[in-house]
Design a protein around this motif. Structure first.
Motif, mmCIF file in Angstrom:
data_model
loop_
_atom_site.group_PDB
_atom_site.id
_atom_site.type_symbol
_atom_site.label_atom_id
_atom_site.label_comp_id
_atom_site.label_asym_id
_atom_site.label_seq_id
_atom_site.Cartn_x
_atom_site.Cartn_y
_atom_site.Cartn_z
ATOM 1 N N GLY A 62 -3.724 -34.766 -24.617
ATOM 2 C CA GLY A 62 -3.672 -33.880 -23.300
ATOM 3 C C GLY A 62 -3.258 -34.574 -22.295
ATOM 4 O O GLY A 62 -4.229 -35.264 -20.861
ATOM 5 N N GLY A 63 -1.385 -35.542 -22.234
ATOM 6 C CA GLY A 63 -0.664 -36.260 -21.644
ATOM 7 C C GLY A 63 -1.048 -36.016 -20.420
ATOM 8 O O GLY A 63 -0.528 -34.343 -20.101
ATOM 9 N N LYS A 64 -1.230 -36.423 -18.730
ATOM 10 C CA LYS A 64 -0.568 -35.519 -17.706
ATOM 11 C C LYS A 64 -0.079 -36.712 -16.605
ATOM 12 O O LYS A 64 0.605 -36.635 -16.265
ATOM 13 C CB LYS A 64 -1.767 -35.621 -17.231
ATOM 14 N N SER A 65 0.217 -37.476 -17.288
ATOM 15 C CA SER A 65 1.653 -38.587 -17.300
ATOM 16 C C SER A 65 3.093 -38.841 -17.128
ATOM 17 O O SER A 65 3.373 -37.215 -17.627
ATOM 18 C CB SER A 65 1.154 -40.622 -17.761
ATOM 19 N N ILE A 66 3.913 -39.192 -16.050
ATOM 20 C CA ILE A 66 5.660 -39.300 -16.473
ATOM 21 C C ILE A 66 5.666 -38.986 -17.630
ATOM 22 O O ILE A 66 7.102 -38.853 -18.341
ATOM 23 C CB ILE A 66 5.847 -39.925 -14.967
ATOM 24 N N GLU A 67 5.321 -40.216 -17.851
ATOM 25 C CA GLU A 67 5.484 -40.918 -19.689
ATOM 26 C C GLU A 67 5.058 -39.453 -20.802
ATOM 27 O O GLU A 67 5.774 -39.182 -21.389
ATOM 28 C CB GLU A 67 4.943 -41.670 -20.086
ATOM 29 N N ASP A 68 3.854 -39.548 -19.805
ATOM 30 C CA ASP A 68 3.851 -37.555 -21.243
ATOM 31 C C ASP A 68 5.001 -36.514 -20.810
ATOM 32 O O ASP A 68 4.908 -36.344 -22.110
ATOM 33 C CB ASP A 68 2.543 -37.038 -21.161
ATOM 34 N N ALA A 69 5.520 -36.965 -19.609
ATOM 35 C CA ALA A 69 6.290 -35.331 -19.912
ATOM 36 C C ALA A 69 7.941 -35.724 -20.809
ATOM 37 O O ALA A 69 8.428 -34.717 -20.957
ATOM 38 C CB ALA A 69 7.017 -35.176 -18.180
ATOM 39 N N LYS A 70 8.048 -36.934 -20.265
ATOM 40 C CA LYS A 70 9.327 -37.296 -21.314
ATOM 41 C C LYS A 70 8.786 -37.059 -22.627
ATOM 42 O O LYS A 70 9.856 -36.975 -23.209
ATOM 43 C CB LYS A 70 9.518 -39.237 -20.402
ATOM 44 N N GLN A 71 7.986 -37.416 -23.240
ATOM 45 C CA GLN A 71 7.727 -37.486 -24.097
ATOM 46 C C GLN A 71 7.908 -35.841 -25.181
ATOM 47 O O GLN A 71 8.211 -35.220 -26.488
ATOM 48 C CB GLN A 71 6.175 -37.822 -25.139
ATOM 49 N N LEU A 72 6.978 -35.084 -24.289
ATOM 50 C CA LEU A 72 6.764 -33.485 -24.850
ATOM 51 C C LEU A 72 8.121 -32.840 -24.544
ATOM 52 O O LEU A 72 8.892 -31.666 -25.454
ATOM 53 C CB LEU A 72 5.791 -32.797 -23.538
ATOM 54 N N GLY A 73 9.754 -33.688 -24.137
ATOM 55 C CA GLY A 73 11.158 -32.856 -23.225
ATOM 56 C C GLY A 73 11.808 -33.518 -24.745
ATOM 57 O O GLY A 73 12.230 -32.691 -25.075
ATOM 58 N N ARG A 107 -1.781 -24.136 -2.351
ATOM 59 C CA ARG A 107 -0.665 -24.539 -2.809
ATOM 60 C C ARG A 107 -0.435 -23.578 -4.361
ATOM 61 O O ARG A 107 0.626 -23.444 -4.850
ATOM 62 C CB ARG A 107 -0.795 -25.944 -2.939
ATOM 63 N N SER A 108 -1.265 -23.308 -5.364
ATOM 64 C CA SER A 108 -1.244 -22.385 -5.728
ATOM 65 C C SER A 108 -0.546 -20.947 -5.737
ATOM 66 O O SER A 108 0.692 -20.409 -6.270
ATOM 67 C CB SER A 108 -2.408 -22.604 -6.896
ATOM 68 N N GLU A 109 -1.131 -20.351 -5.025
ATOM 69 C CA GLU A 109 -0.558 -19.412 -4.216
ATOM 70 C C GLU A 109 1.123 -19.978 -3.938
ATOM 71 O O GLU A 109 1.666 -18.220 -4.738
ATOM 72 C CB GLU A 109 -1.162 -19.036 -3.010
ATOM 73 N N ALA A 110 1.621 -20.545 -3.344
ATOM 74 C CA ALA A 110 2.731 -21.116 -3.242
ATOM 75 C C ALA A 110 3.388 -21.190 -4.714
ATOM 76 O O ALA A 110 5.095 -20.828 -4.300
ATOM 77 C CB ALA A 110 2.970 -22.561 -2.500
ATOM 78 N N ARG A 111 2.656 -21.705 -5.457
ATOM 79 C CA ARG A 111 4.041 -22.002 -6.399
ATOM 80 C C ARG A 111 4.050 -20.597 -7.116
ATOM 81 O O ARG A 111 4.717 -20.547 -7.428
ATOM 82 C CB ARG A 111 2.920 -22.595 -7.497
ATOM 83 N N TYR A 168 5.447 -25.672 -17.741
ATOM 84 C CA TYR A 168 3.705 -25.236 -16.812
ATOM 85 C C TYR A 168 3.303 -26.488 -17.190
ATOM 86 O O TYR A 168 2.762 -27.196 -18.335
ATOM 87 C CB TYR A 168 3.099 -24.044 -17.228
ATOM 88 N N ARG A 169 2.292 -26.936 -15.950
ATOM 89 C CA ARG A 169 1.704 -28.318 -16.137
ATOM 90 C C ARG A 169 0.492 -27.726 -15.259
ATOM 91 O O ARG A 169 0.591 -27.044 -13.891
ATOM 92 C CB ARG A 169 2.700 -29.947 -15.586
ATOM 93 N N SER A 170 -0.939 -27.843 -16.042
ATOM 94 C CA SER A 170 -2.227 -27.633 -15.703
ATOM 95 C C SER A 170 -3.260 -28.779 -15.298
ATOM 96 O O SER A 170 -2.238 -29.911 -15.554
ATOM 97 C CB SER A 170 -2.684 -27.071 -16.570
ATOM 98 N N LEU A 171 -4.149 -29.431 -14.895
ATOM 99 C CA LEU A 171 -4.806 -30.459 -14.107
ATOM 100 C C LEU A 171 -4.856 -31.204 -15.648
ATOM 101 O O LEU A 171 -4.733 -32.466 -15.700
ATOM 102 C CB LEU A 171 -6.162 -30.164 -13.670
#
Length: 123
Positions: free
Chosen positions: A70-81, A6-10, A33-36
């Motif tokens: 180190g947030g990984k959730s959708i809520e963290d993505a909203k806050q970062l945006g 999957r990472s190669e496809a990305r 970019y999102r990591s684990l």
């Protein structure tokens, strides 16, 4: 030859996208970019090769403001945006080109992009 992971496809998708997307001084590129472990975003002027604004869920400023690292959730993505939109507007950047980094426009990527738009960025 088939794609092995999957990472190669990305990475293949990202290379294909980057052929078309280019950030200028008037309209820099908003790279996602999102990591684990975290989510990262940068606003980049590709003509000069400079990063104008950067933010991540592990940055000191982000942790001080939102209280967790180190947030990984959708809520963290909203806050970062919203956070990177505020930083960009403070530097006078309003128009950007969105580079989703080869990730599908779904989930965290979509939440980040919508929040950045709500924060005042145009793309």
């Amino acid at each position: 030859m088939a794609v092995k992971s999957r990472s190669e496809a990305r990475i293949i998708r990202h290379k294909r996208i980057r052929k078309k997307i280019f950030g200028t001084a008037e309209r820099p590129r908003l790279a996602f970019y999102r990591s684990l472990n975290a989510i990262y975003a940068q606003i980049i002027d590709d003509e000069k090769g400079h990063t104008l604004v950067s933010a991540s869920t592990i940055d000191k400023d982000y942790v001080e403001r939102f209280g967790k690292r180190g947030g990984k959730s959708i809520e963290d993505a909203k806050q970062l945006g919203k956070f990177i939109a505020e930083k960009a507007l403070s530097k006078g950047i309003k128009d950007v080109v969105f580079d989703r980094g080869g990730f599908l426009y779904h989930g965290k990527v979509k939440a980040f992009a919508d929040a950045a738009r709500e924060g005042g960025l145009n793309f």
